[in-house]
Scaffold this motif. Structure first.
Motif, PDB file in Angstrom:
ATOM      1  N   GLU A  17       0.833  -1.205   0.000  1.00 32.00           N
ATOM      2  CA  GLU A  17       0.000   0.000   0.000  1.00 32.00           C
ATOM      3  C   GLU A  17       0.864   1.249   0.000  1.00 32.00           C
ATOM      4  O   GLU A  17       0.549   2.236  -0.669  1.00 32.00           O
ATOM      5  N   PHE A  18       1.962   1.216   0.765  1.00 28.66           N
ATOM      6  CA  PHE A  18       2.853   2.371   0.826  1.00 28.66           C
ATOM      7  C   PHE A  18       3.428   2.676  -0.555  1.00 28.66           C
ATOM      8  O   PHE A  18       3.417   3.824  -1.014  1.00 28.66           O
ATOM      9  N   PHE A  19       3.922   1.651  -1.239  1.00 32.74           N
ATOM     10  CA  PHE A  19       4.508   1.869  -2.559  1.00 32.74           C
ATOM     11  C   PHE A  19       3.446   2.276  -3.573  1.00 32.74           C
ATOM     12  O   PHE A  19       3.700   3.064  -4.478  1.00 32.74           O
ATOM     13  N   GLU A  20       2.222   1.761  -3.388  1.00 29.78           N
ATOM     14  CA  GLU A  20       1.161   2.112  -4.328  1.00 29.78           C
ATOM     15  C   GLU A  20       0.748   3.565  -4.190  1.00 29.78           C
ATOM     16  O   GLU A  20       0.558   4.264  -5.180  1.00 29.78           O
ATOM     17  N   ILE A  21       0.620   4.049  -2.952  1.00 33.17           N
ATOM     18  CA  ILE A  21       0.210   5.444  -2.785  1.00 33.17           C
ATOM     19  C   ILE A  21       1.319   6.376  -3.243  1.00 33.17           C
ATOM     20  O   ILE A  21       1.079   7.474  -3.739  1.00 33.17           O
ATOM     21  N   THR A  22       2.583   5.944  -3.110  1.00 30.76           N
ATOM     22  CA  THR A  22       3.695   6.729  -3.635  1.00 30.76           C
ATOM     23  C   THR A  22       3.578   6.831  -5.150  1.00 30.76           C
ATOM     24  O   THR A  22       3.802   7.889  -5.742  1.00 30.76           O
ATOM     25  N   ARG A  23       3.190   5.719  -5.785  1.00 34.48           N
ATOM     26  CA  ARG A  23       3.039   5.718  -7.232  1.00 34.48           C
ATOM     27  C   ARG A  23       1.892   6.630  -7.662  1.00 34.48           C
ATOM     28  O   ARG A  23       1.995   7.350  -8.664  1.00 34.48           O
ATOM     29  N   PHE A  24       0.791   6.642  -6.908  1.00 29.94           N
ATOM     30  CA  PHE A  24      -0.336   7.485  -7.267  1.00 29.94           C
ATOM     31  C   PHE A  24      -0.048   8.960  -7.029  1.00 29.94           C
ATOM     32  O   PHE A  24      -0.756   9.822  -7.525  1.00 29.94           O
ATOM     33  N   ASP A  25       0.977   9.271  -6.241  1.00 30.74           N
ATOM     34  CA  ASP A  25       1.359  10.659  -6.041  1.00 30.74           C
ATOM     35  C   ASP A  25       1.996  11.252  -7.284  1.00 30.74           C
ATOM     36  O   ASP A  25       2.108  12.455  -7.432  1.00 30.74           O
ATOM     37  N   ILE A  26       2.442  10.383  -8.180  1.00 31.61           N
ATOM     38  CA  ILE A  26       3.090  10.850  -9.398  1.00 31.61           C
ATOM     39  C   ILE A  26       2.018  11.296 -10.389  1.00 31.61           C
ATOM     40  O   ILE A  26       1.066  10.566 -10.672  1.00 31.61           O
ATOM     41  N   ASN A  27       2.181  12.494 -10.945  1.00 32.87           N
ATOM     42  CA  ASN A  27       1.157  13.064 -11.816  1.00 32.87           C
ATOM     43  C   ASN A  27       1.017  12.335 -13.148  1.00 32.87           C
ATOM     44  O   ASN A  27       0.043  12.534 -13.864  1.00 32.87           O
ATOM     45  N   SER A  28       1.996  11.508 -13.498  1.00 32.00           N
ATOM     46  CA  SER A  28       2.000  10.867 -14.813  1.00 32.00           C
ATOM     47  C   SER A  28       1.253   9.535 -14.842  1.00 32.00           C
ATOM     48  O   SER A  28       1.385   8.777 -15.795  1.00 32.00           O
ATOM     49  N   VAL A  29       0.498   9.224 -13.795  1.00 29.61           N
ATOM     50  CA  VAL A  29      -0.250   7.968 -13.779  1.00 29.61           C
ATOM     51  C   VAL A  29      -1.242   7.958 -14.937  1.00 29.61           C
ATOM     52  O   VAL A  29      -1.976   8.919 -15.158  1.00 29.61           O
ATOM     53  N   THR A  30      -1.241   6.864 -15.674  1.00 23.92           N
ATOM     54  CA  THR A  30      -2.129   6.737 -16.825  1.00 23.92           C
ATOM     55  C   THR A  30      -3.265   5.765 -16.511  1.00 23.92           C
ATOM     56  O   THR A  30      -3.017   4.669 -16.004  1.00 23.92           O
ATOM     57  N   LEU A  31      -4.484   6.172 -16.799  1.00 23.90           N
ATOM     58  CA  LEU A  31      -5.632   5.303 -16.602  1.00 23.90           C
ATOM     59  C   LEU A  31      -5.841   4.450 -17.852  1.00 23.90           C
ATOM     60  O   LEU A  31      -5.813   4.967 -18.971  1.00 23.90           O
TER      61      LEU A  31
ATOM     62  N   GLU B 113     -10.243  10.558  -7.679  1.00 28.33           N
ATOM     63  CA  GLU B 113      -9.962  11.871  -8.256  1.00 28.33           C
ATOM     64  C   GLU B 113      -9.272  11.766  -9.606  1.00 28.33           C
ATOM     65  O   GLU B 113      -9.470  12.623 -10.481  1.00 28.33           O
ATOM     66  N   LEU B 114      -8.454  10.723  -9.805  1.00 31.30           N
ATOM     67  CA  LEU B 114      -7.845  10.499 -11.115  1.00 31.30           C
ATOM     68  C   LEU B 114      -8.916  10.276 -12.190  1.00 31.30           C
ATOM     69  O   LEU B 114      -8.714  10.597 -13.361  1.00 31.30           O
ATOM     70  N   HIS B 115     -10.060   9.739 -11.766  1.00 33.12           N
ATOM     71  CA  HIS B 115     -11.177   9.510 -12.688  1.00 33.12           C
ATOM     72  C   HIS B 115     -12.091  10.733 -12.805  1.00 33.12           C
ATOM     73  O   HIS B 115     -13.139  10.660 -13.456  1.00 33.12           O
ATOM     74  N   GLY B 116     -11.729  11.834 -12.151  1.00 36.42           N
ATOM     75  CA  GLY B 116     -12.560  13.024 -12.189  1.00 36.42           C
ATOM     76  C   GLY B 116     -13.738  12.956 -11.243  1.00 36.42           C
ATOM     77  O   GLY B 116     -14.720  13.691 -11.408  1.00 36.42           O
ATOM     78  N   GLY B 117     -13.647  12.089 -10.247  1.00 35.90           N
ATOM     79  CA  GLY B 117     -14.745  11.925  -9.307  1.00 35.90           C
ATOM     80  C   GLY B 117     -14.417  12.420  -7.914  1.00 35.90           C
ATOM     81  O   GLY B 117     -13.367  13.029  -7.682  1.00 35.90           O
ATOM     82  N   THR B 118     -15.318  12.149  -6.981  1.00 35.14           N
ATOM     83  CA  THR B 118     -15.133  12.549  -5.587  1.00 35.14           C
ATOM     84  C   THR B 118     -15.520  11.385  -4.683  1.00 35.14           C
ATOM     85  O   THR B 118     -16.274  10.492  -5.079  1.00 35.14           O
TER      86      THR B 118
END
Length: 204
Positions: free
Chosen positions: A27-41, A168-173
């Motif tokens: 989970e720690f490494f995953e949230i670090t990855r999601f902190d990166i703005n370049s995540v692609t859906l 939020e990456l999906h434009g949701g809340t």
């Protein structure tokens, strides 16, 4: 690299709860990855009804331990356009949270409705009331509303933060509310009826 003593210390800390320790590291490494703005859906068609049913089935052992039941209330067939792996992680986290904090012998309710260009997914469970102050912090990294719980029962405090970032990456809340009767976690996502999209529209 680790020296010998740190290795032994890490082993001693994790040996009694190796699986939960590994899960917290993931989970720690995953949230670090999601902190990166370049995540692609990687968006595709998602059968929401089927996804919720499958995730619920996977929780049967945990539900049985507390004699919990799940009531799924999705009246219409909802096919969304989203990243299936990441959205499944959100629902998995929310159901895990509901199971961890629900009173024994109660029912967790999962509902979904389409409202205009939004799809609303709600997880509701019976648990202790969460104060407004704690509600404001629920989606912070490493925050746990019930700090008296160990990580083996109350989680690492990363699941809800990860869920918020994926949503939020999906434009949701995502939001939480709590009363004396129940606690709600509500996910609101943009809705595009994927059944009406052609293969050409999905290919980009």
């Amino acid at each position: 690299s680790f020296g010998e003593k740190p290795k032994l210390l890490l082993h001693a800390c994790c040996a009694p709860c190796a699986s939960s320790c590994i899960e917290r590291l993931k989970e720690f490494f995953e949230i670090t990855r999601f902190d990166i703005n370049s995540v692609t859906l990687e968006k595709n068609r998602i059968d929401l009804n089927m996804m919720i049913a499958q995730i619920t089935d996977e929780f049967y052992p945990m539900l049985s331990e507390k004699n919990l039941t799940v009531d799924i209330d999705i009246i219409e067939h909802i096919v969304m356009f989203a990243d299936s792996d990441k959205i499944a992680r959100v629902f998995d986290n929310l159901l895990k949270n509901a199971v961890n904090y629900s009173y024994e012998n109660t029912t967790i309710k999962i509902g979904a409705r389409i409202r205009g260009n939004k799809v609303i997914i709600k997880f509701r469970n019976k648990s202790d009331v969460i104060s407004p102050e704690k509600l404001e912090r629920l989606f912070e990294k490493f925050y746990r509303a019930d700090s008296s719980r160990g990580t083996s029962t109350g989680g690492s405090g990363l699941g809800l933060a990860i869920s918020k970032q994926i949503t939020e990456l999906h434009g949701g809340t995502i939001r939480a509310s709590s009363t004396v009767d129940y606690t709600d976690f509500t996910v609101i996502l943009p809705y595009i009826n994927a059944e009406e999209l052609t293969d050409e529209q999905l290919d980009f």
